[in-house]
Design a protein around this motif. Structure first.
Motif, PDB file in Angstrom:
ATOM      1  N   HIS A  61       0.831  -1.208   0.000  1.00 29.32           N
ATOM      2  CA  HIS A  61       0.000   0.000   0.000  1.00 29.32           C
ATOM      3  C   HIS A  61       0.857   1.244   0.000  1.00 29.32           C
ATOM      4  CE1 HIS A  61       0.875  -0.498   4.278  1.00 29.32           C
ATOM      5  NE2 HIS A  61       0.318   0.673   4.575  1.00 29.32           N
ATOM      6  N   HIS A  63       1.794   3.908   1.634  1.00 27.32           N
ATOM      7  CA  HIS A  63       2.159   4.704   2.795  1.00 27.32           C
ATOM      8  C   HIS A  63       3.689   4.774   2.837  1.00 27.32           C
ATOM      9  CE1 HIS A  63      -1.718   4.537   5.464  1.00 27.32           C
ATOM     10  NE2 HIS A  63      -1.694   5.571   4.658  1.00 27.32           N
ATOM     11  N   ASP A  65       5.934   4.435   5.040  1.00 26.29           N
ATOM     12  CA  ASP A  65       6.683   3.391   5.756  1.00 26.29           C
ATOM     13  C   ASP A  65       6.626   2.039   5.055  1.00 26.29           C
ATOM     14  OD1 ASP A  65       3.933   3.469   6.521  1.00 26.29           O
ATOM     15  OD2 ASP A  65       4.335   2.213   8.264  1.00 26.29           O
ATOM     16  N   HIS A  66       6.045   2.000   3.859  1.00 25.11           N
ATOM     17  CA  HIS A  66       6.017   0.753   3.082  1.00 25.11           C
ATOM     18  C   HIS A  66       6.598   0.912   1.674  1.00 25.11           C
ATOM     19  CE1 HIS A  66       3.685  -1.739   5.960  1.00 25.11           C
ATOM     20  NE2 HIS A  66       3.374  -0.531   6.409  1.00 25.11           N
ATOM     21  N   HIS A 144      -7.464  -1.102   5.808  1.00 23.35           N
ATOM     22  CA  HIS A 144      -6.512  -0.096   6.286  1.00 23.35           C
ATOM     23  C   HIS A 144      -7.019   1.292   5.889  1.00 23.35           C
ATOM     24  CE1 HIS A 144      -2.755   1.151   7.924  1.00 23.35           C
ATOM     25  NE2 HIS A 144      -2.169   1.452   6.780  1.00 23.35           N
ATOM     26  N   ASP A 167      -0.787  -4.009   7.080  1.00 23.65           N
ATOM     27  CA  ASP A 167      -1.460  -3.089   8.013  1.00 23.65           C
ATOM     28  C   ASP A 167      -2.973  -3.243   7.850  1.00 23.65           C
ATOM     29  OD1 ASP A 167       1.155  -2.275   8.033  1.00 23.65           O
ATOM     30  OD2 ASP A 167       0.714  -0.143   7.857  1.00 23.65           O
TER      31      ASP A 167
END
Ligand SMILES: [Zn+2]
Length: 251
Positions: A61, A63, A65-66, A144, A167
Motif C-alpha cells: 500500500h 504509505h 513506511d512501506h 486499512h 497493516d
C-alpha cells in the motif's frame, strides 16, 4: 530451501534496531521484496542478499513506511548498471502513485533504464500475484486507511504455507487468507484506526487456525514489544513470537 528474511519489524516509526516493516522472499531463481523502505542498497546486502538477484517487488500500500525506498532502489539499480527486468506488483491505487512519484523524478529522461513492469492487481480475495516452481503468492484486500493487501504464500516443495496481514484492522479477509497456514505474520501496531492490537492478532490467528504467530509492525523506541507476546497468547493457544529484523524463516 526457500526462506523469508525479515528486513524490518517496526511500525511507521523505526529506531536503531528496528527498520520499518518489510521482508524478502528468497528462492533459488527469484528474490521477491515485500514492500521497500529505507535504503535497500544497504539493507539487502546487510541481510546477505544479492542486490542484483532481486526480481520482483510487491508493494502492499502507498504509505511512506512501506514504499518510500522505491525511488532510491530504482535509481541505484540503474546506476549500478542493471539490465535485468524488474516486476512490480500492487493495487492500481498503489502503482498509479508510484508511477506518478517516479514521473516527479523525471525518470523517463534517465538514459538506458532497465525494463520495469507494473502489474496491477484486482482488489479481490486470493488474487494470484506470482507463481514460480518454488512458491505461489496470493493477495487479498485488507482493512486499512488506504487500499492495501495481505499476502498468502504457498511453498511447493515443503507443502508449507504462510500469510502476512500487512497493516489492517482485524478482518475476516485475513482469517480466510491465513486459513490453516503454518505461519501467520500479523501486524500489532495497536487497536487504532486501520490497525490491530496484539490481543486482536491472537484472536485472528486462533480463528484462522494458524500453526504459529509472529507479531510485526509493532511500536519500538521506548516501548518494550516483548510485552505484546503474552497479550496475543491470551487469545491464541499456539506459539507466539516477535518478528525481528534479520530473522529468517525457512519453508
Ligand atoms: Zn499503512
Amino acid at each position: 530451501m526457500t526462506r523469508l528474511v525479515i528486513l524490518g519489524s517496526s511500525n511507521a516509526i523505526p529506531d536503531k534496531t528496528h527498520e520499518n516493516t518489510h521482508m524478502a522472499l528468497v528462492g533459488e531463481d527469484r528474490i521477491v521484496l515485500i514492500d521497500c523502505v529505507s535504503n535497500p542498497t544497504v539493507r539487502l546486502p546487510e541481510a546477505g542478499l544479492e542486490f542484483d538477484r532481486l526480481t520482483d517487488i510487491i508493494l502492499t500500500h502507498f504509505h511512506p513506511d512501506h514504499v518510500s525506498g522505491v525511488p532510491l532502489l530504482l535509481m541505484d539499480m540503474w546506476l549500478l548498471g542493471r539490465k535485468l527486468p524488474l516486476n512490480i506488483y500492487g493495487l492500481a491505487y498503489t502503482l498509479d502513485r508510484i508511477e506518478k512519484l517516479m514521473e516527479f523524478y523525471d525518470w523517463g529522461t534517465w538514459p538506458n533504464f532497465f525494463p520495469v513492469s507494473f502489474n496491477r492487481l484486482p482488489a479481490t480475495e486470493m488474487t494470484p500475484v506470482l507463481s514460480t516452481g518454488e512458491f505461489r503468492i496470493f493477495a487479498s484486500p485488507v482493512h486499512h486507511l488506504v487500499p492495501n493487501i495481505g499476502l498468502r504464500i504457498e511453498f511447493l516443495d515443503s507443502d508449507k504455507t504462510m500469510a502476512y496481514s500487512c497493516d489492517t484492522e482485524p478482518c475476516q479477509e485475513v482469517v480466510r487468507l491465513a486459513s490453516g497456514v503454518d505461519v501467520l505474520i500479523h501486524e500489532s501496531a495497536g487497536a487504532t484506526l486501520g490497525h490491530t492490537s496484539a490481543e486482536q492478532a491472537g484472536e485472528i490467528a486462533r480463528q484462522a487456525e494458524a500453526g504459529s504467530l509472529y507479531l510485526i509492525h509493532y511500536p519500538t523506541g521506548s516501548f518494550d514489544p516483548e510485552s505484546l507476546v503474552p497479550k496475543a497468547k491470551k487469545k491464541y493457544p499456539g506459539p507466539v513470537a516477535l518478528a525481528r529484523d534479520f530473522m529468517m524463516l525457512e519453508f
